[in-house]
Design an enzyme around this catalytic site. Structure first.
Site, PDB file in Angstrom:
ATOM      1  N   TYR A  70      -3.203  28.267-127.604  1.00  0.00           N
ATOM      2  CA  TYR A  70      -3.267  26.826-127.787  1.00  0.00           C
ATOM      3  C   TYR A  70      -2.755  26.075-126.548  1.00  0.00           C
ATOM      4  O   TYR A  70      -3.218  26.294-125.444  1.00  0.00           O
ATOM      5  CB  TYR A  70      -2.542  26.416-129.072  1.00  0.00           C
ATOM      6  CG  TYR A  70      -3.329  26.758-130.322  1.00  0.00           C
ATOM      7  CD1 TYR A  70      -4.465  26.042-130.667  1.00  0.00           C
ATOM      8  CD2 TYR A  70      -2.928  27.800-131.159  1.00  0.00           C
ATOM      9  CE1 TYR A  70      -5.197  26.357-131.803  1.00  0.00           C
ATOM     10  CE2 TYR A  70      -3.652  28.111-132.310  1.00  0.00           C
ATOM     11  CZ  TYR A  70      -4.793  27.381-132.624  1.00  0.00           C
ATOM     12  OH  TYR A  70      -5.498  27.694-133.750  1.00  0.00           O
ATOM     13  N   SER A  71      -1.782  25.192-126.729  1.00  0.00           N
ATOM     14  CA  SER A  71      -1.408  24.288-125.634  1.00  0.00           C
ATOM     15  C   SER A  71      -0.612  24.924-124.510  1.00  0.00           C
ATOM     16  O   SER A  71      -0.322  24.257-123.521  1.00  0.00           O
ATOM     17  CB  SER A  71      -0.648  23.079-126.188  1.00  0.00           C
ATOM     18  OG  SER A  71      -1.539  22.215-126.860  1.00  0.00           O
ATOM     19  N   CYS A  72      -0.261  26.194-124.635  1.00  0.00           N
ATOM     20  CA  CYS A  72       0.251  26.884-123.446  1.00  0.00           C
ATOM     21  C   CYS A  72      -0.783  26.795-122.316  1.00  0.00           C
ATOM     22  O   CYS A  72      -0.431  26.857-121.133  1.00  0.00           O
ATOM     23  CB  CYS A  72       0.536  28.348-123.741  1.00  0.00           C
ATOM     24  SG  CYS A  72       1.882  28.639-124.896  1.00  0.00           S
ATOM     25  N   LYS A  74      -2.314  24.236-121.351  1.00  0.00           N
ATOM     26  CA  LYS A  74      -2.124  23.019-120.563  1.00  0.00           C
ATOM     27  C   LYS A  74      -1.269  23.267-119.322  1.00  0.00           C
ATOM     28  O   LYS A  74      -1.450  22.612-118.292  1.00  0.00           O
ATOM     29  CB  LYS A  74      -1.481  21.930-121.418  1.00  0.00           C
ATOM     30  CG  LYS A  74      -2.378  21.361-122.499  1.00  0.00           C
ATOM     31  CD  LYS A  74      -1.677  20.235-123.248  1.00  0.00           C
ATOM     32  CE  LYS A  74      -2.580  19.600-124.290  1.00  0.00           C
ATOM     33  NZ  LYS A  74      -2.842  20.490-125.427  1.00  0.00           N
TER      34      LYS A  74
END
Length: 366
Positions: A70-72, A74
């Protein structure tokens, strides 16, 4: 229920507390499958994995298992952008439209690049409900964002750009380099560092991916930020649009379309080892074995941190992923940390399983 496969990998005796905490997550926190890795001053001192890679608890989690983090993802998008800033090819104070002319509409003619990178652009969601197929269509998402009027005056407020961050910053990378974000990351970062981290996973690698559970329903006894609470409180509001538009986001991530697409706000697939390595390089100043990742000013500039605790050091930076995964760097202790899993927790920020491991790392450093 079959017993979880035992812990495998290696752990420096000094970090036995991390191994114990990892085991405790399986025994007390219903971990299904997971991996944790820690690099200290360039040395991989912890590299452990255990449990099952599927929810039926049949396929063991292996050394080469990777998971959607997921947002890792980013954090990797930010690295790509800051490399271009360091090279003088991207200007934080220039209008986005200088690089992306179609962006100059709906009051965004002067919106600065820095507001995209810091979640202050007011473009956390597309208001118009999009068709499900748009999630996997880069051009469709970028066109929708170019046409979107900001939800607030850019630069005046912060609002988490849960998925749109990846398309907004990724399109800048594409306009400048002529390469998709996933291609640029693979060729300029993951490849040179040997990272098992992919933004757009080739179908030939899908068999290595852990099956993720759905996000659990919100718990009324939990005061931390929970994704389900944010969405259910206003199904037509900004949080719901940010996380569930296009609506196909709600179909989950255990499918080939999600894994193959480039959705840099949230569909990176990685090992814990990859997270620990890339953040370990940043923790040591951005250079390793002749490869230059980022210089010191770029690292400092990129530390616009989410509201998450990465241990006791205020200088630690990184990014959590919804459900529990996390990667971070701590320049003070020269630590790089990575944790990936497949049983998702309800939080957007740090899960108790992750904080237990992080506390054990710092306890081992004392």
């Amino acid at each position: 229920m079959p017993p979880a496969p035992g812990i495998r990998g290696h752990c420096d005796p000094r970090f036995a507390g991390v191994r114990a905490a990892f085991a405790d997550n399986f025994e007390r926190r219903d971990e299904i499958g997971a991996a944790v890795a820690v690099a200290v001053d360039g040395e991989l001192v912890v590299d452990l994995w255990a449990g099952h890679a599927d929810l039926a608890r049949i396929r063991p989690w292996g050394r080469d298992t990777i998971a959607n983090v997921y947002s890792c993802t980013k954090g990797m998008v930010a690295i790509c952008a800051h490399r271009l800033i360091e090279e003088g090819r991207l200007d934080l104070d220039a209008p986005v439209a200088d690089y992306w002319p179609e962006f100059a509409q709906a009051g965004k003619e002067q919106l600065k690049v820095r507001w995209l990178l810091s979640h202050r652009a007011g473009l956390a969601a597309v208001q118009e409900v999009l068709p499900g197929a748009a999630l996997y269509d880069w051009n469709a998402m970028c066109a929708a964002l170019a046409a979107q009027e900001p939800w607030w005056t850019p630069g005046t407020a912060h609002g988490y750009h849960a998925l749109t961050f990846g398309w907004l910053v990724g399109e800048l990378v594409r306009r400048i380099t002529g390469r998709s974000l996933g291609t640029y990351f693979r060729e300029e970062v993951a490849g040179p560092l040997g990272l098992d981290f992919h933004i757009g996973l080739p179908e030939a690698e899908h068999h290595r991916v852990a099956e993720l559970s759905m996000l659990p329903p919100p718990s009324p006894d939990d005061d931390d930020i929970q994704l389900g609470v944010m969405i259910m409180s206003d199904p037509e509001g900004l949080p719901a649009r940010a996380f569930l538009n296009p609506p196909s986001v709600g179909l989950g991530v255990n499918n080939a379309a999600w894994r193959t697409a480039e959705i840099p706000g949230g569909n990176g697939h990685a090992s814990a080892r990859a997270l620990a390595r890339v953040y370990g390089v940043l923790a040591r100043g951005g250079d390793e074995n002749g490869f230059h990742l980022l210089d010191a000013p770029s690292i400092e500039r990129s530390q616009d941190r989410p509201d998450a605790r990465f241990g006791p050091s205020r200088g630690a930076f990184g990014h959590p992923g919804a459900g529990g995964s996390v990667g971070f760097a701590d320049p003070e202790t020269r630590v790089g940390f990575g944790y990936v899993l497949n049983r998702l927790g309800p939080r957007i920020l740090l899960d108790p399983r992750a904080t237990t491991l992080i506390d054990a790392v710092y306890g081992s450093l004392r």
